[in-house]
Design a protein around this motif. Structure first.
Motif, PDB file in Angstrom:
ATOM      1  N   LEU A  24       0.833  -1.209   0.000  1.00 51.03           N
ATOM      2  CA  LEU A  24       0.000   0.000   0.000  1.00 51.03           C
ATOM      3  C   LEU A  24       0.867   1.258   0.000  1.00 51.03           C
ATOM      4  O   LEU A  24       0.586   2.220  -0.727  1.00 51.03           O
ATOM      5  CB  LEU A  24      -0.930   0.001   1.213  1.00 51.03           C
ATOM      6  CG  LEU A  24      -2.237  -0.747   1.068  1.00 51.03           C
ATOM      7  CD1 LEU A  24      -2.942  -0.858   2.395  1.00 51.03           C
ATOM      8  CD2 LEU A  24      -3.132  -0.071   0.063  1.00 51.03           C
ATOM      9  N   TYR A  25       1.926   1.260   0.821  1.00 54.11           N
ATOM     10  CA  TYR A  25       2.818   2.419   0.858  1.00 54.11           C
ATOM     11  C   TYR A  25       3.510   2.627  -0.491  1.00 54.11           C
ATOM     12  O   TYR A  25       3.694   3.764  -0.931  1.00 54.11           O
ATOM     13  CB  TYR A  25       3.862   2.272   1.965  1.00 54.11           C
ATOM     14  CG  TYR A  25       3.321   2.503   3.356  1.00 54.11           C
ATOM     15  CD1 TYR A  25       2.624   3.657   3.676  1.00 54.11           C
ATOM     16  CD2 TYR A  25       3.523   1.570   4.358  1.00 54.11           C
ATOM     17  CE1 TYR A  25       2.128   3.869   4.950  1.00 54.11           C
ATOM     18  CE2 TYR A  25       3.043   1.771   5.641  1.00 54.11           C
ATOM     19  CZ  TYR A  25       2.349   2.925   5.929  1.00 54.11           C
ATOM     20  OH  TYR A  25       1.866   3.131   7.202  1.00 54.11           O
ATOM     21  N   VAL A  26       3.889   1.541  -1.156  1.00 57.43           N
ATOM     22  CA  VAL A  26       4.535   1.658  -2.470  1.00 57.43           C
ATOM     23  C   VAL A  26       3.560   2.252  -3.487  1.00 57.43           C
ATOM     24  O   VAL A  26       3.945   3.123  -4.288  1.00 57.43           O
ATOM     25  CB  VAL A  26       5.063   0.275  -2.932  1.00 57.43           C
ATOM     26  CG1 VAL A  26       5.522   0.323  -4.383  1.00 57.43           C
ATOM     27  CG2 VAL A  26       6.198  -0.186  -2.038  1.00 57.43           C
ATOM     28  N   ILE A  27       2.311   1.828  -3.452  1.00 60.38           N
ATOM     29  CA  ILE A  27       1.316   2.386  -4.368  1.00 60.38           C
ATOM     30  C   ILE A  27       1.108   3.869  -4.082  1.00 60.38           C
ATOM     31  O   ILE A  27       0.974   4.675  -5.015  1.00 60.38           O
ATOM     32  CB  ILE A  27      -0.011   1.603  -4.277  1.00 60.38           C
ATOM     33  CG1 ILE A  27       0.168   0.185  -4.820  1.00 60.38           C
ATOM     34  CG2 ILE A  27      -1.123   2.310  -5.051  1.00 60.38           C
ATOM     35  CD1 ILE A  27      -1.023  -0.725  -4.598  1.00 60.38           C
ATOM     36  N   VAL A  28       1.116   4.259  -2.804  1.00 64.59           N
ATOM     37  CA  VAL A  28       0.961   5.670  -2.451  1.00 64.59           C
ATOM     38  C   VAL A  28       2.116   6.488  -3.031  1.00 64.59           C
ATOM     39  O   VAL A  28       1.902   7.565  -3.616  1.00 64.59           O
ATOM     40  CB  VAL A  28       0.867   5.840  -0.914  1.00 64.59           C
ATOM     41  CG1 VAL A  28       1.035   7.284  -0.510  1.00 64.59           C
ATOM     42  CG2 VAL A  28      -0.455   5.299  -0.409  1.00 64.59           C
ATOM     43  N   VAL A  29       3.342   5.979  -2.902  1.00 60.14           N
ATOM     44  CA  VAL A  29       4.504   6.702  -3.442  1.00 60.14           C
ATOM     45  C   VAL A  29       4.396   6.814  -4.964  1.00 60.14           C
ATOM     46  O   VAL A  29       4.671   7.879  -5.536  1.00 60.14           O
ATOM     47  CB  VAL A  29       5.813   5.997  -3.016  1.00 60.14           C
ATOM     48  CG1 VAL A  29       7.004   6.536  -3.772  1.00 60.14           C
ATOM     49  CG2 VAL A  29       6.028   6.141  -1.519  1.00 60.14           C
ATOM     50  N   CYS A  30       3.973   5.740  -5.619  1.00 60.77           N
ATOM     51  CA  CYS A  30       3.804   5.790  -7.082  1.00 60.77           C
ATOM     52  C   CYS A  30       2.748   6.810  -7.477  1.00 60.77           C
ATOM     53  O   CYS A  30       2.919   7.531  -8.472  1.00 60.77           O
ATOM     54  CB  CYS A  30       3.436   4.409  -7.610  1.00 60.77           C
ATOM     55  SG  CYS A  30       4.785   3.225  -7.570  1.00 60.77           S
ATOM     56  N   LEU A  88      -3.869  12.442  -6.351  1.00 61.67           N
ATOM     57  CA  LEU A  88      -3.615  12.848  -4.964  1.00 61.67           C
ATOM     58  C   LEU A  88      -4.665  12.267  -4.012  1.00 61.67           C
ATOM     59  O   LEU A  88      -4.337  11.835  -2.900  1.00 61.67           O
ATOM     60  CB  LEU A  88      -3.565  14.369  -4.854  1.00 61.67           C
ATOM     61  CG  LEU A  88      -2.320  15.029  -5.432  1.00 61.67           C
ATOM     62  CD1 LEU A  88      -2.433  16.550  -5.351  1.00 61.67           C
ATOM     63  CD2 LEU A  88      -1.065  14.545  -4.735  1.00 61.67           C
ATOM     64  N   VAL A  89      -5.919  12.244  -4.438  1.00 62.03           N
ATOM     65  CA  VAL A  89      -6.972  11.637  -3.614  1.00 62.03           C
ATOM     66  C   VAL A  89      -6.726  10.138  -3.468  1.00 62.03           C
ATOM     67  O   VAL A  89      -6.875   9.571  -2.381  1.00 62.03           O
ATOM     68  CB  VAL A  89      -8.368  11.926  -4.212  1.00 62.03           C
ATOM     69  CG1 VAL A  89      -9.441  11.066  -3.584  1.00 62.03           C
ATOM     70  CG2 VAL A  89      -8.709  13.394  -4.051  1.00 62.03           C
ATOM     71  N   PHE A  90      -6.322   9.506  -4.562  1.00 61.80           N
ATOM     72  CA  PHE A  90      -6.036   8.075  -4.536  1.00 61.80           C
ATOM     73  C   PHE A  90      -4.867   7.772  -3.600  1.00 61.80           C
ATOM     74  O   PHE A  90      -4.885   6.774  -2.861  1.00 61.80           O
ATOM     75  CB  PHE A  90      -5.742   7.603  -5.959  1.00 61.80           C
ATOM     76  CG  PHE A  90      -5.859   6.132  -6.149  1.00 61.80           C
ATOM     77  CD1 PHE A  90      -7.083   5.500  -6.027  1.00 61.80           C
ATOM     78  CD2 PHE A  90      -4.747   5.372  -6.450  1.00 61.80           C
ATOM     79  CE1 PHE A  90      -7.197   4.141  -6.211  1.00 61.80           C
ATOM     80  CE2 PHE A  90      -4.850   4.010  -6.631  1.00 61.80           C
ATOM     81  CZ  PHE A  90      -6.078   3.389  -6.510  1.00 61.80           C
ATOM     82  N   ALA A  91      -3.853   8.641  -3.594  1.00 64.90           N
ATOM     83  CA  ALA A  91      -2.720   8.463  -2.685  1.00 64.90           C
ATOM     84  C   ALA A  91      -3.156   8.653  -1.231  1.00 64.90           C
ATOM     85  O   ALA A  91      -2.726   7.907  -0.342  1.00 64.90           O
ATOM     86  CB  ALA A  91      -1.608   9.445  -3.041  1.00 64.90           C
ATOM     87  N   ALA A  92      -4.019   9.623  -0.979  1.00 65.19           N
ATOM     88  CA  ALA A  92      -4.492   9.857   0.397  1.00 65.19           C
ATOM     89  C   ALA A  92      -5.325   8.682   0.904  1.00 65.19           C
ATOM     90  O   ALA A  92      -5.204   8.279   2.065  1.00 65.19           O
ATOM     91  CB  ALA A  92      -5.310  11.152   0.453  1.00 65.19           C
ATOM     92  N   LEU A  93      -6.164   8.100   0.036  1.00 61.96           N
ATOM     93  CA  LEU A  93      -6.949   6.931   0.439  1.00 61.96           C
ATOM     94  C   LEU A  93      -6.042   5.739   0.759  1.00 61.96           C
ATOM     95  O   LEU A  93      -6.273   5.009   1.721  1.00 61.96           O
ATOM     96  CB  LEU A  93      -7.940   6.548  -0.661  1.00 61.96           C
ATOM     97  CG  LEU A  93      -9.129   7.468  -0.850  1.00 61.96           C
ATOM     98  CD1 LEU A  93      -9.926   7.052  -2.080  1.00 61.96           C
ATOM     99  CD2 LEU A  93     -10.006   7.460   0.374  1.00 61.96           C
ATOM    100  N   GLY A  94      -5.024   5.545  -0.059  1.00 60.74           N
ATOM    101  CA  GLY A  94      -4.079   4.452   0.197  1.00 60.74           C
ATOM    102  C   GLY A  94      -3.327   4.650   1.492  1.00 60.74           C
ATOM    103  O   GLY A  94      -3.095   3.693   2.247  1.00 60.74           O
ATOM    104  N   VAL A 130       5.356   4.648 -14.787  1.00 63.87           N
ATOM    105  CA  VAL A 130       5.344   4.438 -13.337  1.00 63.87           C
ATOM    106  C   VAL A 130       4.271   3.428 -12.975  1.00 63.87           C
ATOM    107  O   VAL A 130       4.376   2.703 -11.995  1.00 63.87           O
ATOM    108  CB  VAL A 130       5.098   5.780 -12.606  1.00 63.87           C
ATOM    109  CG1 VAL A 130       5.024   5.599 -11.112  1.00 63.87           C
ATOM    110  CG2 VAL A 130       6.173   6.779 -12.961  1.00 63.87           C
ATOM    111  N   GLY A 131       3.278   3.347 -13.816  1.00 66.32           N
ATOM    112  CA  GLY A 131       2.153   2.465 -13.557  1.00 66.32           C
ATOM    113  C   GLY A 131       2.487   0.997 -13.621  1.00 66.32           C
ATOM    114  O   GLY A 131       1.753   0.175 -13.070  1.00 66.32           O
ATOM    115  N   LEU A 132       3.601   0.639 -14.262  1.00 61.56           N
ATOM    116  CA  LEU A 132       4.000  -0.766 -14.292  1.00 61.56           C
ATOM    117  C   LEU A 132       4.320  -1.259 -12.886  1.00 61.56           C
ATOM    118  O   LEU A 132       3.928  -2.351 -12.494  1.00 61.56           O
ATOM    119  CB  LEU A 132       5.187  -0.954 -15.238  1.00 61.56           C
ATOM    120  CG  LEU A 132       5.608  -2.380 -15.503  1.00 61.56           C
ATOM    121  CD1 LEU A 132       4.471  -3.144 -16.157  1.00 61.56           C
ATOM    122  CD2 LEU A 132       6.839  -2.419 -16.385  1.00 61.56           C
ATOM    123  N   VAL A 133       4.999  -0.426 -12.114  1.00 62.87           N
ATOM    124  CA  VAL A 133       5.277  -0.775 -10.711  1.00 62.87           C
ATOM    125  C   VAL A 133       3.959  -0.839  -9.940  1.00 62.87           C
ATOM    126  O   VAL A 133       3.727  -1.771  -9.158  1.00 62.87           O
ATOM    127  CB  VAL A 133       6.238   0.261 -10.077  1.00 62.87           C
ATOM    128  CG1 VAL A 133       6.431  -0.001  -8.603  1.00 62.87           C
ATOM    129  CG2 VAL A 133       7.562   0.263 -10.803  1.00 62.87           C
TER     130      VAL A 133
END
Length: 178
Positions: free
Chosen positions: A56-62, A108-114, A149-152
């Protein structure tokens, strides 16, 4: 009065001799030695749950990186569209900046939810696990549209779904919390 008198409320109708009818409170389960009783679930967060939280943290950083790319694209958008002239070009430029601004806000909203999900992993209930699986599904779609970046994001989101759906994860999130 006979044994089968239907008007006698105290008569044992249909009960074999020597057995008491079942009434009262059910008995408690037997106490087991060494703190037994009902199962309590895992005490420490299992490795699969820890890995899912890291994913989850990796997805937030991406997502933050993707938001940075969108922000940079917005700042450079006027330079690339300055070569075009006419009202159609201005409409195109405004539309393009609007779409990029929407995608920036969405990432940004998606990162905050993650981030909120990752922070609730230690104390949340089964709803957090289900939300993480749904979040991973949306992250797969997001990863397809932002492919460098989306591949990661795509790979990590698939791993997030797999690890969040494991039995260890379900037991962790369904444990009693007092």
């Amino acid at each position: 009065m006979s044994f089968g008198d239907p008007n006698n409320p105290y008569a044992q109708q249909g009960q074999p001799q020597g057995q008491q009818p079942g009434y009262g409170y059910p008995q408690a389960p037997p106490v087991q030695p060494y703190g037994g009783g009902y199962p309590t679930g895992p005490v420490e967060m299992p490795g699969a749950v820890k890995a899912a939280r890291i994913f989850l943290y990796v997805i937030v950083v991406c997502q933050v990186i993707v938001a940075g790319i969108y922000g940079y694209s917005i700042s450079e958008f006027d330079k690339t569209t300055s070569e075009l002239s006419g009202t159609d070009a201005e409409v195109f430029a405004d539309l393009g900046k609007g779409v990029l601004g929407f995608l920036l806000g969405l990432s940004l909203v998606f990162a905050a939810l993650g981030l909120a999900l990752a922070l609730k992993y230690a104390s949340g209930g089964n709803g957090v696990r289900v939300c993480a699986i749904v979040y991973g599904s949306f992250a797969i779609v997001s990863g397809i549209f932002t492919i460098p970046v989306g591949l990661v994001t795509l790979i990590v989101a698939i791993l997030l779904i797999v690890f969040a759906a494991k039995r260890d994860s379900a037991e962790w999130f369904k444990r009693p919390r007092h």
